[in-house]
Design an enzyme around this catalytic site. Structure first.
Site, PDB file in Angstrom:
ATOM      1  N   SER A 144       0.818  -1.203   0.000  1.00 20.30           N
ATOM      2  CA  SER A 144       0.000   0.000   0.000  1.00 20.30           C
ATOM      3  C   SER A 144       0.856   1.259   0.000  1.00 20.30           C
ATOM      4  O   SER A 144       0.604   2.211  -0.737  1.00 20.30           O
ATOM      5  CB  SER A 144      -0.925  -0.010   1.224  1.00 20.30           C
ATOM      6  OG  SER A 144      -1.800   1.096   1.210  1.00 20.30           O
ATOM      7  N   GLU A 145       1.887   1.267   0.829  1.00 21.21           N
ATOM      8  CA  GLU A 145       2.742   2.451   0.958  1.00 21.21           C
ATOM      9  C   GLU A 145       3.692   2.632  -0.228  1.00 21.21           C
ATOM     10  O   GLU A 145       3.974   3.760  -0.621  1.00 21.21           O
ATOM     11  CB  GLU A 145       3.554   2.364   2.252  1.00 21.21           C
ATOM     12  CG  GLU A 145       2.732   2.536   3.519  1.00 21.21           C
ATOM     13  CD  GLU A 145       2.219   3.951   3.704  1.00 21.21           C
ATOM     14  OE1 GLU A 145       3.029   4.897   3.688  1.00 21.21           O
ATOM     15  OE2 GLU A 145       0.997   4.115   3.868  1.00 21.21           O
ATOM     16  N   LEU A 146       4.192   1.539  -0.787  1.00 26.08           N
ATOM     17  CA  LEU A 146       5.261   1.632  -1.789  1.00 26.08           C
ATOM     18  C   LEU A 146       4.884   1.147  -3.178  1.00 26.08           C
ATOM     19  O   LEU A 146       5.431   1.635  -4.173  1.00 26.08           O
ATOM     20  CB  LEU A 146       6.482   0.826  -1.321  1.00 26.08           C
ATOM     21  CG  LEU A 146       7.063   1.201   0.028  1.00 26.08           C
ATOM     22  CD1 LEU A 146       8.178   0.235   0.402  1.00 26.08           C
ATOM     23  CD2 LEU A 146       7.546   2.638   0.033  1.00 26.08           C
ATOM     24  N   SER A 162      -1.749   5.709   3.252  1.00 28.15           N
ATOM     25  CA  SER A 162      -2.271   5.065   2.051  1.00 28.15           C
ATOM     26  C   SER A 162      -3.505   4.205   2.317  1.00 28.15           C
ATOM     27  O   SER A 162      -4.127   3.707   1.375  1.00 28.15           O
ATOM     28  CB  SER A 162      -1.181   4.204   1.399  1.00 28.15           C
ATOM     29  OG  SER A 162      -0.814   3.153   2.276  1.00 28.15           O
TER      30      SER A 162
END
Length: 158
Positions: free
Chosen positions: A21-23, A130
């Site tokens: 989700s973040e990357l 995110s």
């Protein structure tokens, strides 16, 4: 992706889901599973740090952030979690332990272990920009996307 051993299949999958989700999957592949990524990175232009000795504390002026690692931790919280958890470094296992502590603080461990992932995502939204409903003004993924990432990482739904 998650490197900490001795955790449940669901917790490992939830950690992987947060990193995705973040990357994003492509950036995770272009790095050390995301553990050495600086905020502002893309798969086409990865910004990576070399040493896991401590949080890299590299400020990205364009994004007004110094987030780093698989879970995009802010440097200002590093001393607290380092000391609280007795982390020896900012390496992958330490990042996993830090993320699990934040999940615990959100009260989401039981939901994750029971496979109630949509509930767990909602409980953790204050910690990761995110996640849907986080409200930080950054891109938020849908719950459906995150559930698919969780299941793709081997997580089991209730």
């Amino acid at each position: 992706m998650a490197r900490l051993t001795g955790i449940s299949r669901n917790m490992s999958a939830f950690l992987d889901m947060i990193a995705i989700s973040e990357l994003g999957v492509a950036l995770i592949r272009e790095s050390d599973d995301g553990y050495n990524v600086l905020v502002g990175s893309t798969a086409a232009k990865p910004l990576l740090f070399r040493s896991y000795a401590t949080h890299p504390d590299v400020y990205n002026r364009a994004l007004n952030s110094d987030a780093a690692g698989a879970y995009q931790f802010m440097a200002r919280y590093w001393p607290y979690y380092r000391d609280r958890l007795g982390l020896a470094d900012f390496g992958p296992v330490s990042q996993d332990r830090w993320a699990i502590e934040m999940i615990r603080e959100c009260g989401a461990v039981a939901a994750i272990e029971a496979g109630r992932i949509t509930q767990a995502i909602g409980l953790c939204k204050s910690r990761w920009a995110s996640l849907p409903g986080a409200g930080y003004g950054q891109h938020e993924h849908t719950a459906g996307y995150l559930v698919a990432a969780y299941q793709g990482a081997g997580g089991v739904m209730a």
